[in-house]
Design an enzyme around this catalytic site. Sequence first.
Site, mmCIF file in Angstrom:
data_model
loop_
_atom_site.group_PDB
_atom_site.id
_atom_site.type_symbol
_atom_site.label_atom_id
_atom_site.label_comp_id
_atom_site.label_asym_id
_atom_site.label_seq_id
_atom_site.Cartn_x
_atom_site.Cartn_y
_atom_site.Cartn_z
ATOM 1 N N ASP A 67 0.820 -1.219 0.000
ATOM 2 C CA ASP A 67 0.000 0.000 0.000
ATOM 3 C C ASP A 67 0.847 1.259 0.000
ATOM 4 O OD1 ASP A 67 0.943 -0.412 2.575
ATOM 5 O OD2 ASP A 67 -1.015 -0.805 3.442
ATOM 6 N N ASP A 136 -7.194 -2.311 14.423
ATOM 7 C CA ASP A 136 -8.594 -2.561 14.041
ATOM 8 C C ASP A 136 -8.736 -3.841 13.214
ATOM 9 O OD1 ASP A 136 -7.561 -1.856 11.578
ATOM 10 O OD2 ASP A 136 -8.943 -0.200 11.200
ATOM 11 N N HIS A 138 -7.031 -4.706 10.492
ATOM 12 C CA HIS A 138 -6.821 -4.624 9.033
ATOM 13 C C HIS A 138 -5.546 -5.343 8.597
ATOM 14 C CE1 HIS A 138 -4.593 -0.481 9.520
ATOM 15 N NE2 HIS A 138 -3.722 -1.459 9.550
ATOM 16 N N GLU A 143 -9.599 -1.818 5.587
ATOM 17 C CA GLU A 143 -10.238 -1.448 6.841
ATOM 18 C C GLU A 143 -11.503 -2.272 7.067
ATOM 19 O OE1 GLU A 143 -8.402 0.032 8.650
ATOM 20 O OE2 GLU A 143 -7.757 2.019 8.030
HETATM 21 P P1 PGA Z 1 2.351 -1.186 12.756
HETATM 22 O O1 PGA Z 1 1.227 -1.180 11.636
HETATM 23 O O2 PGA Z 1 3.293 -2.288 12.405
HETATM 24 O O3 PGA Z 1 2.998 0.171 12.660
HETATM 25 O O4 PGA Z 1 1.673 -1.414 14.050
HETATM 26 C C1 PGA Z 1 0.675 -2.381 11.221
HETATM 27 C C2 PGA Z 1 -0.463 -2.155 10.258
HETATM 28 O O5 PGA Z 1 -1.187 -1.155 10.398
HETATM 29 O O6 PGA Z 1 -0.654 -2.994 9.378
#
Ligand code: PGA
Length: 260
Positions: A67, A136, A138, A143
């Site tokens: 992404d 959350d 994802h 999302e």
């Molecule tokens: P993070 O993000 O490794 O910074 O916790 C993970 C994600 O949002 O996929």
Amino acid sequence: MEVVIKRDYDQMSKAAAQLVVDVLNTKPNAVLGMATGSTPLGLYQELVRLYKAGHVDFSRVTTFNLDEYVGLPANHPQSYHYFMREHFFQHVNIPQHNINIPSGTTSNYPAFCQWYEGRIAECGGIDLQILGIGSDGHIAFNEPGSSLSSRTRLKTLSKQTIDDNARFFERRESVPVYAITMGVGTILDARRLVLVASGKTKAKAIAHAVEGPVTSMVTASAIQLHRDATVIVDGEAAAGLTMREYYEFIYAAKPAAPRA
Ligand code: PGA
């Protein structure tokens, strides 16, 4: 799904890096799916260390990132182009033309998304997709509510993700609202998945993803549908797993399990 519980972030990162190396040892021209965020940093550091020590070669590897934020140019310090260059690409020998990251500045997002999907297919599909997980639930920027069949497209970030990612920006208002992201369906097409998670803020999301029902409300739960998925977590991220002892028993009994 295999669930591997390591004692800390460092051991989690090393186990995930070993999995990448194992794939490259069997297929030196593998296509790797890359993830950003703070969690895979240790994994990339370990891969760089192994590369510098001569244990792994990336000269025939192709990569696709999951992404990118919409509106951030590649040289923006919070863009995922910048992140990948800083933390991984500039330290290893992946040919520049083999590196693919969604564009955050294209003038035609639908056309770009379609092209990105086509490019993955042209390269033979993704052999190993690295994944993090949002608090959350994802995967990539899929999302809650994202279709489990979704493909690469524009997504609006959830309030939770904007809050979580605000720590990387000077102000919360500077966090982009939109991202271009591989879909859940794109991710499930990869031949192998490895999801890494660390810390207590991920315990709930991991419990839902691994042991909860498969639901678009926790897009990481879609990995239950994948035939070759490995979830590598540290003790804190494993805290909500009801079958924890069973996963540890299976891993300990695995004939070729690396004992870290
Ligand atoms: P993070 O993000 O490794 O910074 O916790 C993970 C994600 O949002 O996929």
